[in-house]
Design a protein around this motif. Structure first.
Motif, short mmCIF file in Angstrom:
data_model
loop_
_atom_site.label_atom_id
_atom_site.label_comp_id
_atom_site.label_asym_id
_atom_site.label_seq_id
_atom_site.Cartn_x
_atom_site.Cartn_y
_atom_site.Cartn_z
N ALA A 32 56.39 48.66 44.91
CA ALA A 32 56.27 47.47 45.65
C ALA A 32 55.12 46.47 45.43
O ALA A 32 55.22 45.49 45.75
CB ALA A 32 56.07 47.99 47.34
N ARG A 33 54.06 47.09 44.82
CA ARG A 33 52.81 45.98 44.63
C ARG A 33 52.75 45.64 43.36
O ARG A 33 52.19 44.67 42.83
CB ARG A 33 51.71 46.67 44.85
N SER A 56 49.31 44.14 39.89
CA SER A 56 49.91 43.41 40.95
C SER A 56 49.93 41.79 40.57
O SER A 56 50.77 41.17 41.34
CB SER A 56 48.92 43.55 42.29
N ILE A 57 49.39 41.50 39.50
CA ILE A 57 49.62 40.18 39.23
C ILE A 57 50.80 39.93 38.19
O ILE A 57 51.59 39.00 38.26
CB ILE A 57 48.25 39.57 38.60
N ARG A 101 34.92 44.41 38.18
CA ARG A 101 35.88 45.36 39.12
C ARG A 101 37.23 45.27 38.67
O ARG A 101 38.18 46.36 38.89
CB ARG A 101 35.88 44.91 40.51
N LEU A 102 37.68 44.11 37.86
CA LEU A 102 38.91 43.97 37.39
C LEU A 102 39.16 44.69 36.09
O LEU A 102 40.42 44.92 35.39
CB LEU A 102 39.21 42.58 37.05
N LEU A 103 37.98 45.37 35.38
CA LEU A 103 38.18 46.03 34.20
C LEU A 103 38.12 47.42 34.26
O LEU A 103 38.19 48.08 33.19
CB LEU A 103 37.28 45.47 33.21
N LYS A 104 38.21 47.99 35.51
CA LYS A 104 37.97 49.28 35.62
C LYS A 104 39.25 49.96 35.39
O LYS A 104 40.09 49.30 35.65
CB LYS A 104 37.57 49.72 37.10
#
Length: 227
Positions: free
Chosen positions: A75-76, A110-111, A224-227
């Motif tokens: 869904a996401r 999600s992108i 936080r986007l590379l975790k």
């Protein structure tokens, strides 16, 4: 009743999951916890498959739903980057206003769905773009290069994997990889040394000459986007 919505079996293989298909399922009894087999599915004609997961970190997930989009992870999801409707302008719209690193944007399911760590490295290398470039700061020419690199890299990756038995998939993937997992090797495009930046639980690889104007990226942030 004939109008009943069919059930869907949806599974996420995570990092260490595999599906093994059998024309005739083995007759062996599955002992939970004693085998890597997480689920066995059989059909009336005797065929079926096992879902297995190696390693100690268990992330494989299985759902039985009326509609696939009832699964939270589906869904996401963002759009399919190889879909006919995923145009250059769609990509530009996804990047607009995002003052975050392009590497993290490409990895964020999600992108845009399905790219992941390895192929985001490959796309950025093909686009001659730093993984630390801010998505919102890309100009029209850079977005053009990124879109072309994204489509060609993923199309080639699918072609490399299509029709190959599971045992050959990792080797086929590695043969098509230019920088990811090649730290210390020579870049096939320019001959410079492929470098890494390490994060909490993964790393990225890049070529300084091709992507950062020769600058070495500091191994200093846990975005936080590379975790």
């Amino acid at each position: 009743p004939a109008t009943t919505t069919p059930l869907h079996l949806v599974f996420h293989l995570a990092k260490a999951g595999w599906l093994r298909w059998y024309e005739q399922l083995p007759a062996t009894v599955i002992r939970p916890g004693k085998t890597p087999i997480a689920l066995r599915v059989g059909f009336d004609d005797g065929s079926g498959f096992d879902l297995t997961e190696a390693g100690t970190k268990k992330s494989l997930a299985v759902y039985v739903v009326r509609r696939p989009d009832e699964v939270p992870g589906i869904a996401r999801l963002g759009p399919d980057p190889l879909g006919d409707d995923f145009t250059r302008d769609v990509l530009a719209g996804l990047l607009a206003g995002r003052r975050t690193q392009i590497k993290g944007v490409l990895r964020d399911q999600s992108i845009v769905a399905g790219i992941g760590n390895a192929y985001s490295d490959e796309i950025l290398h093909a686009a001659k773009m730093s993984p630390y470039a801010l998505a919102a700061g890309l100009d029209d020419a850079e977005i053009d290069r990124l879109y072309a690199a994204l489509r060609s890299t993923l199309t080639d990756a699918v072609a490399q994997a299509s029709g190959r038995p599971p045992a050959d998939l990792k080797d086929a993937k590695r043969r098509g990889i230019a920088v990811h997992g090649r730290r210390g090797e020579a870049c096939a495009v320019c001959g410079d040394e492929v470098r890494s930046v390490f994060f909490a639980d993964n790393s990225l690889e890049y070529c300084p000459t091709c992507q950062t104007g020769g600058k070495l990226l500091a191994d200093r942030r846990l975005s936080r986007l590379l975790k």
